[in-house]
Design an enzyme around this catalytic site. Sequence first.
Site, short mmCIF file in Angstrom:
data_model
loop_
_atom_site.label_atom_id
_atom_site.label_comp_id
_atom_site.label_asym_id
_atom_site.label_seq_id
_atom_site.Cartn_x
_atom_site.Cartn_y
_atom_site.Cartn_z
N GLU A 1 -17.84 0.56 -32.42
CA GLU A 1 -17.97 -0.18 -33.52
C GLU A 1 -19.42 -1.00 -33.56
OE1 GLU A 1 -15.48 -3.11 -36.53
OE2 GLU A 1 -14.88 -2.93 -34.73
N LYS B 1 -16.06 -9.19 -27.21
CA LYS B 1 -17.23 -9.00 -28.27
C LYS B 1 -17.26 -10.07 -29.23
CE LYS B 1 -18.19 -4.82 -29.50
NZ LYS B 1 -18.44 -3.44 -30.50
N ARG C 1 -10.17 -0.67 -17.92
CA ARG C 1 -11.45 -1.40 -18.50
C ARG C 1 -12.12 -1.99 -17.49
NH1 ARG C 1 -10.55 -5.14 -23.82
NH2 ARG C 1 -12.52 -5.27 -23.65
#
Length: 563
Positions: free
Chosen positions: A37, A277, A267
């Site tokens: 994104e 983020k 992750r």
Amino acid sequence: MNTSEEKKSLSFVEQFVKEDLEAGKNGGRLQTRFPPEPNGYIHIGHAKAICMDFGVAERFGGVCNLRFDDTNPTKENTEYVENIMNDIKWLGFKWGNIYYASDYFDKLWEFAIWLIKKGMAYVDEQTSEQIADQKGTPTQPGRPSPFRDRPIEENLRLFEQMNTPEAVEGSMVLRAKIDMANPNMHFRDPIIYRIIQIPHHRTGTKWHCYPMYDFAHGQSDYFEGVTHSICTLEFVPHRPLYDLFVDYLQEKDGQHDYRPRQIEFNRLNLTYNVMSKRKLKALVDEHLVNGWDDPRMPTVCGMRRRGYSSQSIRNFIDSIGYTKFDALNDYALLEASVREDLNKKACRVSAVLNPVKLVITNYPEGQSEELTAINNPENEADGTHTVIFSRELWIERDDFMEVAEKKFMRLAPGKEVRLKNAYIIKCDEEHPCDKDAEGNVTTIYATYDPETRSGMPGADRKIKGKTLHWLCCQHAVPAEVRLYDRLFAIENPAADERDFRELLNPESLIVLKNCYVEEYLKEKKAGDFLQFQRIGYFTPDLDSTPEHLVFNKTVGLKDSWKK
């Protein structure tokens, strides 16, 4: 490589891909994608996904595309798009094509209309709080929305109304009608469209109503022909919904021979860092760091500015591997990977960070000589450069003690040391140094043995003292040096209940203004790898100019955080 060795060298994700290809699934075709994104800069956690998405395509002769998940115009802009592309290229990967989720807004809208006409989606006018409350809990079923059974024609009219400039954000959403009692909360009539009255960075003001991630993601994979959708473990509970929406698309298109396979891996989490983020953006927006590329940040551009090599990051990711279990990786392992790679690449130079003057009293005044310094003992092809030796030198203040401890092997009254690439010197016993009024040493005095220059027969003379680095006072260049350390003061800030801002390391950046470096470093630029001898690895900062040299500390020569 035999079969058992190959299995060991393949991650479980790659093993799945290999088995699918051998079984002839999707006609033996392999297509992956990396779908960021564009709402921030990518960090080392994204780099792990990049290495998998692009790496598996490279390994098995497939293609990996880059797709920007730009479904939320409140957070996205072209600056992030451009920097994500730069970071992927710097890591050493190439994409097949560039796509955007916004490329499919028309198709997704058409799909949503199809769902409404099939009675499988409805417009809900409850508030977000009401919707959250009636969804129930993981142990209690949800309650149906009062708008769940409104007529199809009314849903179509209201859905069209949602995509108008007059639509009020939060007044309506489109929900898929699935199962309010399903134990998987994602199946409890998920929201698939919401109103956002902010221009989109690509489509402008064409749309006022945007698809949710779960509605756009799997469908985009389907539209592009992705065969393997590789993502992180938090998407495991989303996978059934991913598959369901693709099944609906297959029904709509009248075909049933293709569905992307979603595979999840763990992750990458690092000690002394956060990977959120949102939190990283807050650090930037609140000026708690100096931008997304601050060398303390876990962003790819921050690590590049700090002097990390792309290969060292890839080597680190390879070393920690891919599993089905989340873990907290030690930052020291990343630094060890950086050290190992830079040792092969970095040019060895001298820099004095805390200078004090050394005068060689028996060296002729006004004389100087050129000496040869090897650029990298690990790689003969890197050649040599010239350094100037003279009567007055800069050395590190810590390399001298007027009253030396027994184990102190550097410069002290009556003691000998070797100067790198130069001579053996001996500190004066009668008058070893001068001091100022506060008792600080201002000048150290020594004599040199002219028969001990590097390359001469006397250079082999054995002494107990260490080899020190130095700079010629006349030819040394002033420099600013920025010493970087862990961004956070505690090992796992993500697990701490305190505000993450309170956990920042107050000594994560120390700026030294009165340093000296070799003249040779005027030629160096950001991205060049340097080893300041006996200190650590450094690189010129983006702010550095020939008139004002600035260097960032990449990593020390040894792990200073060992417990």
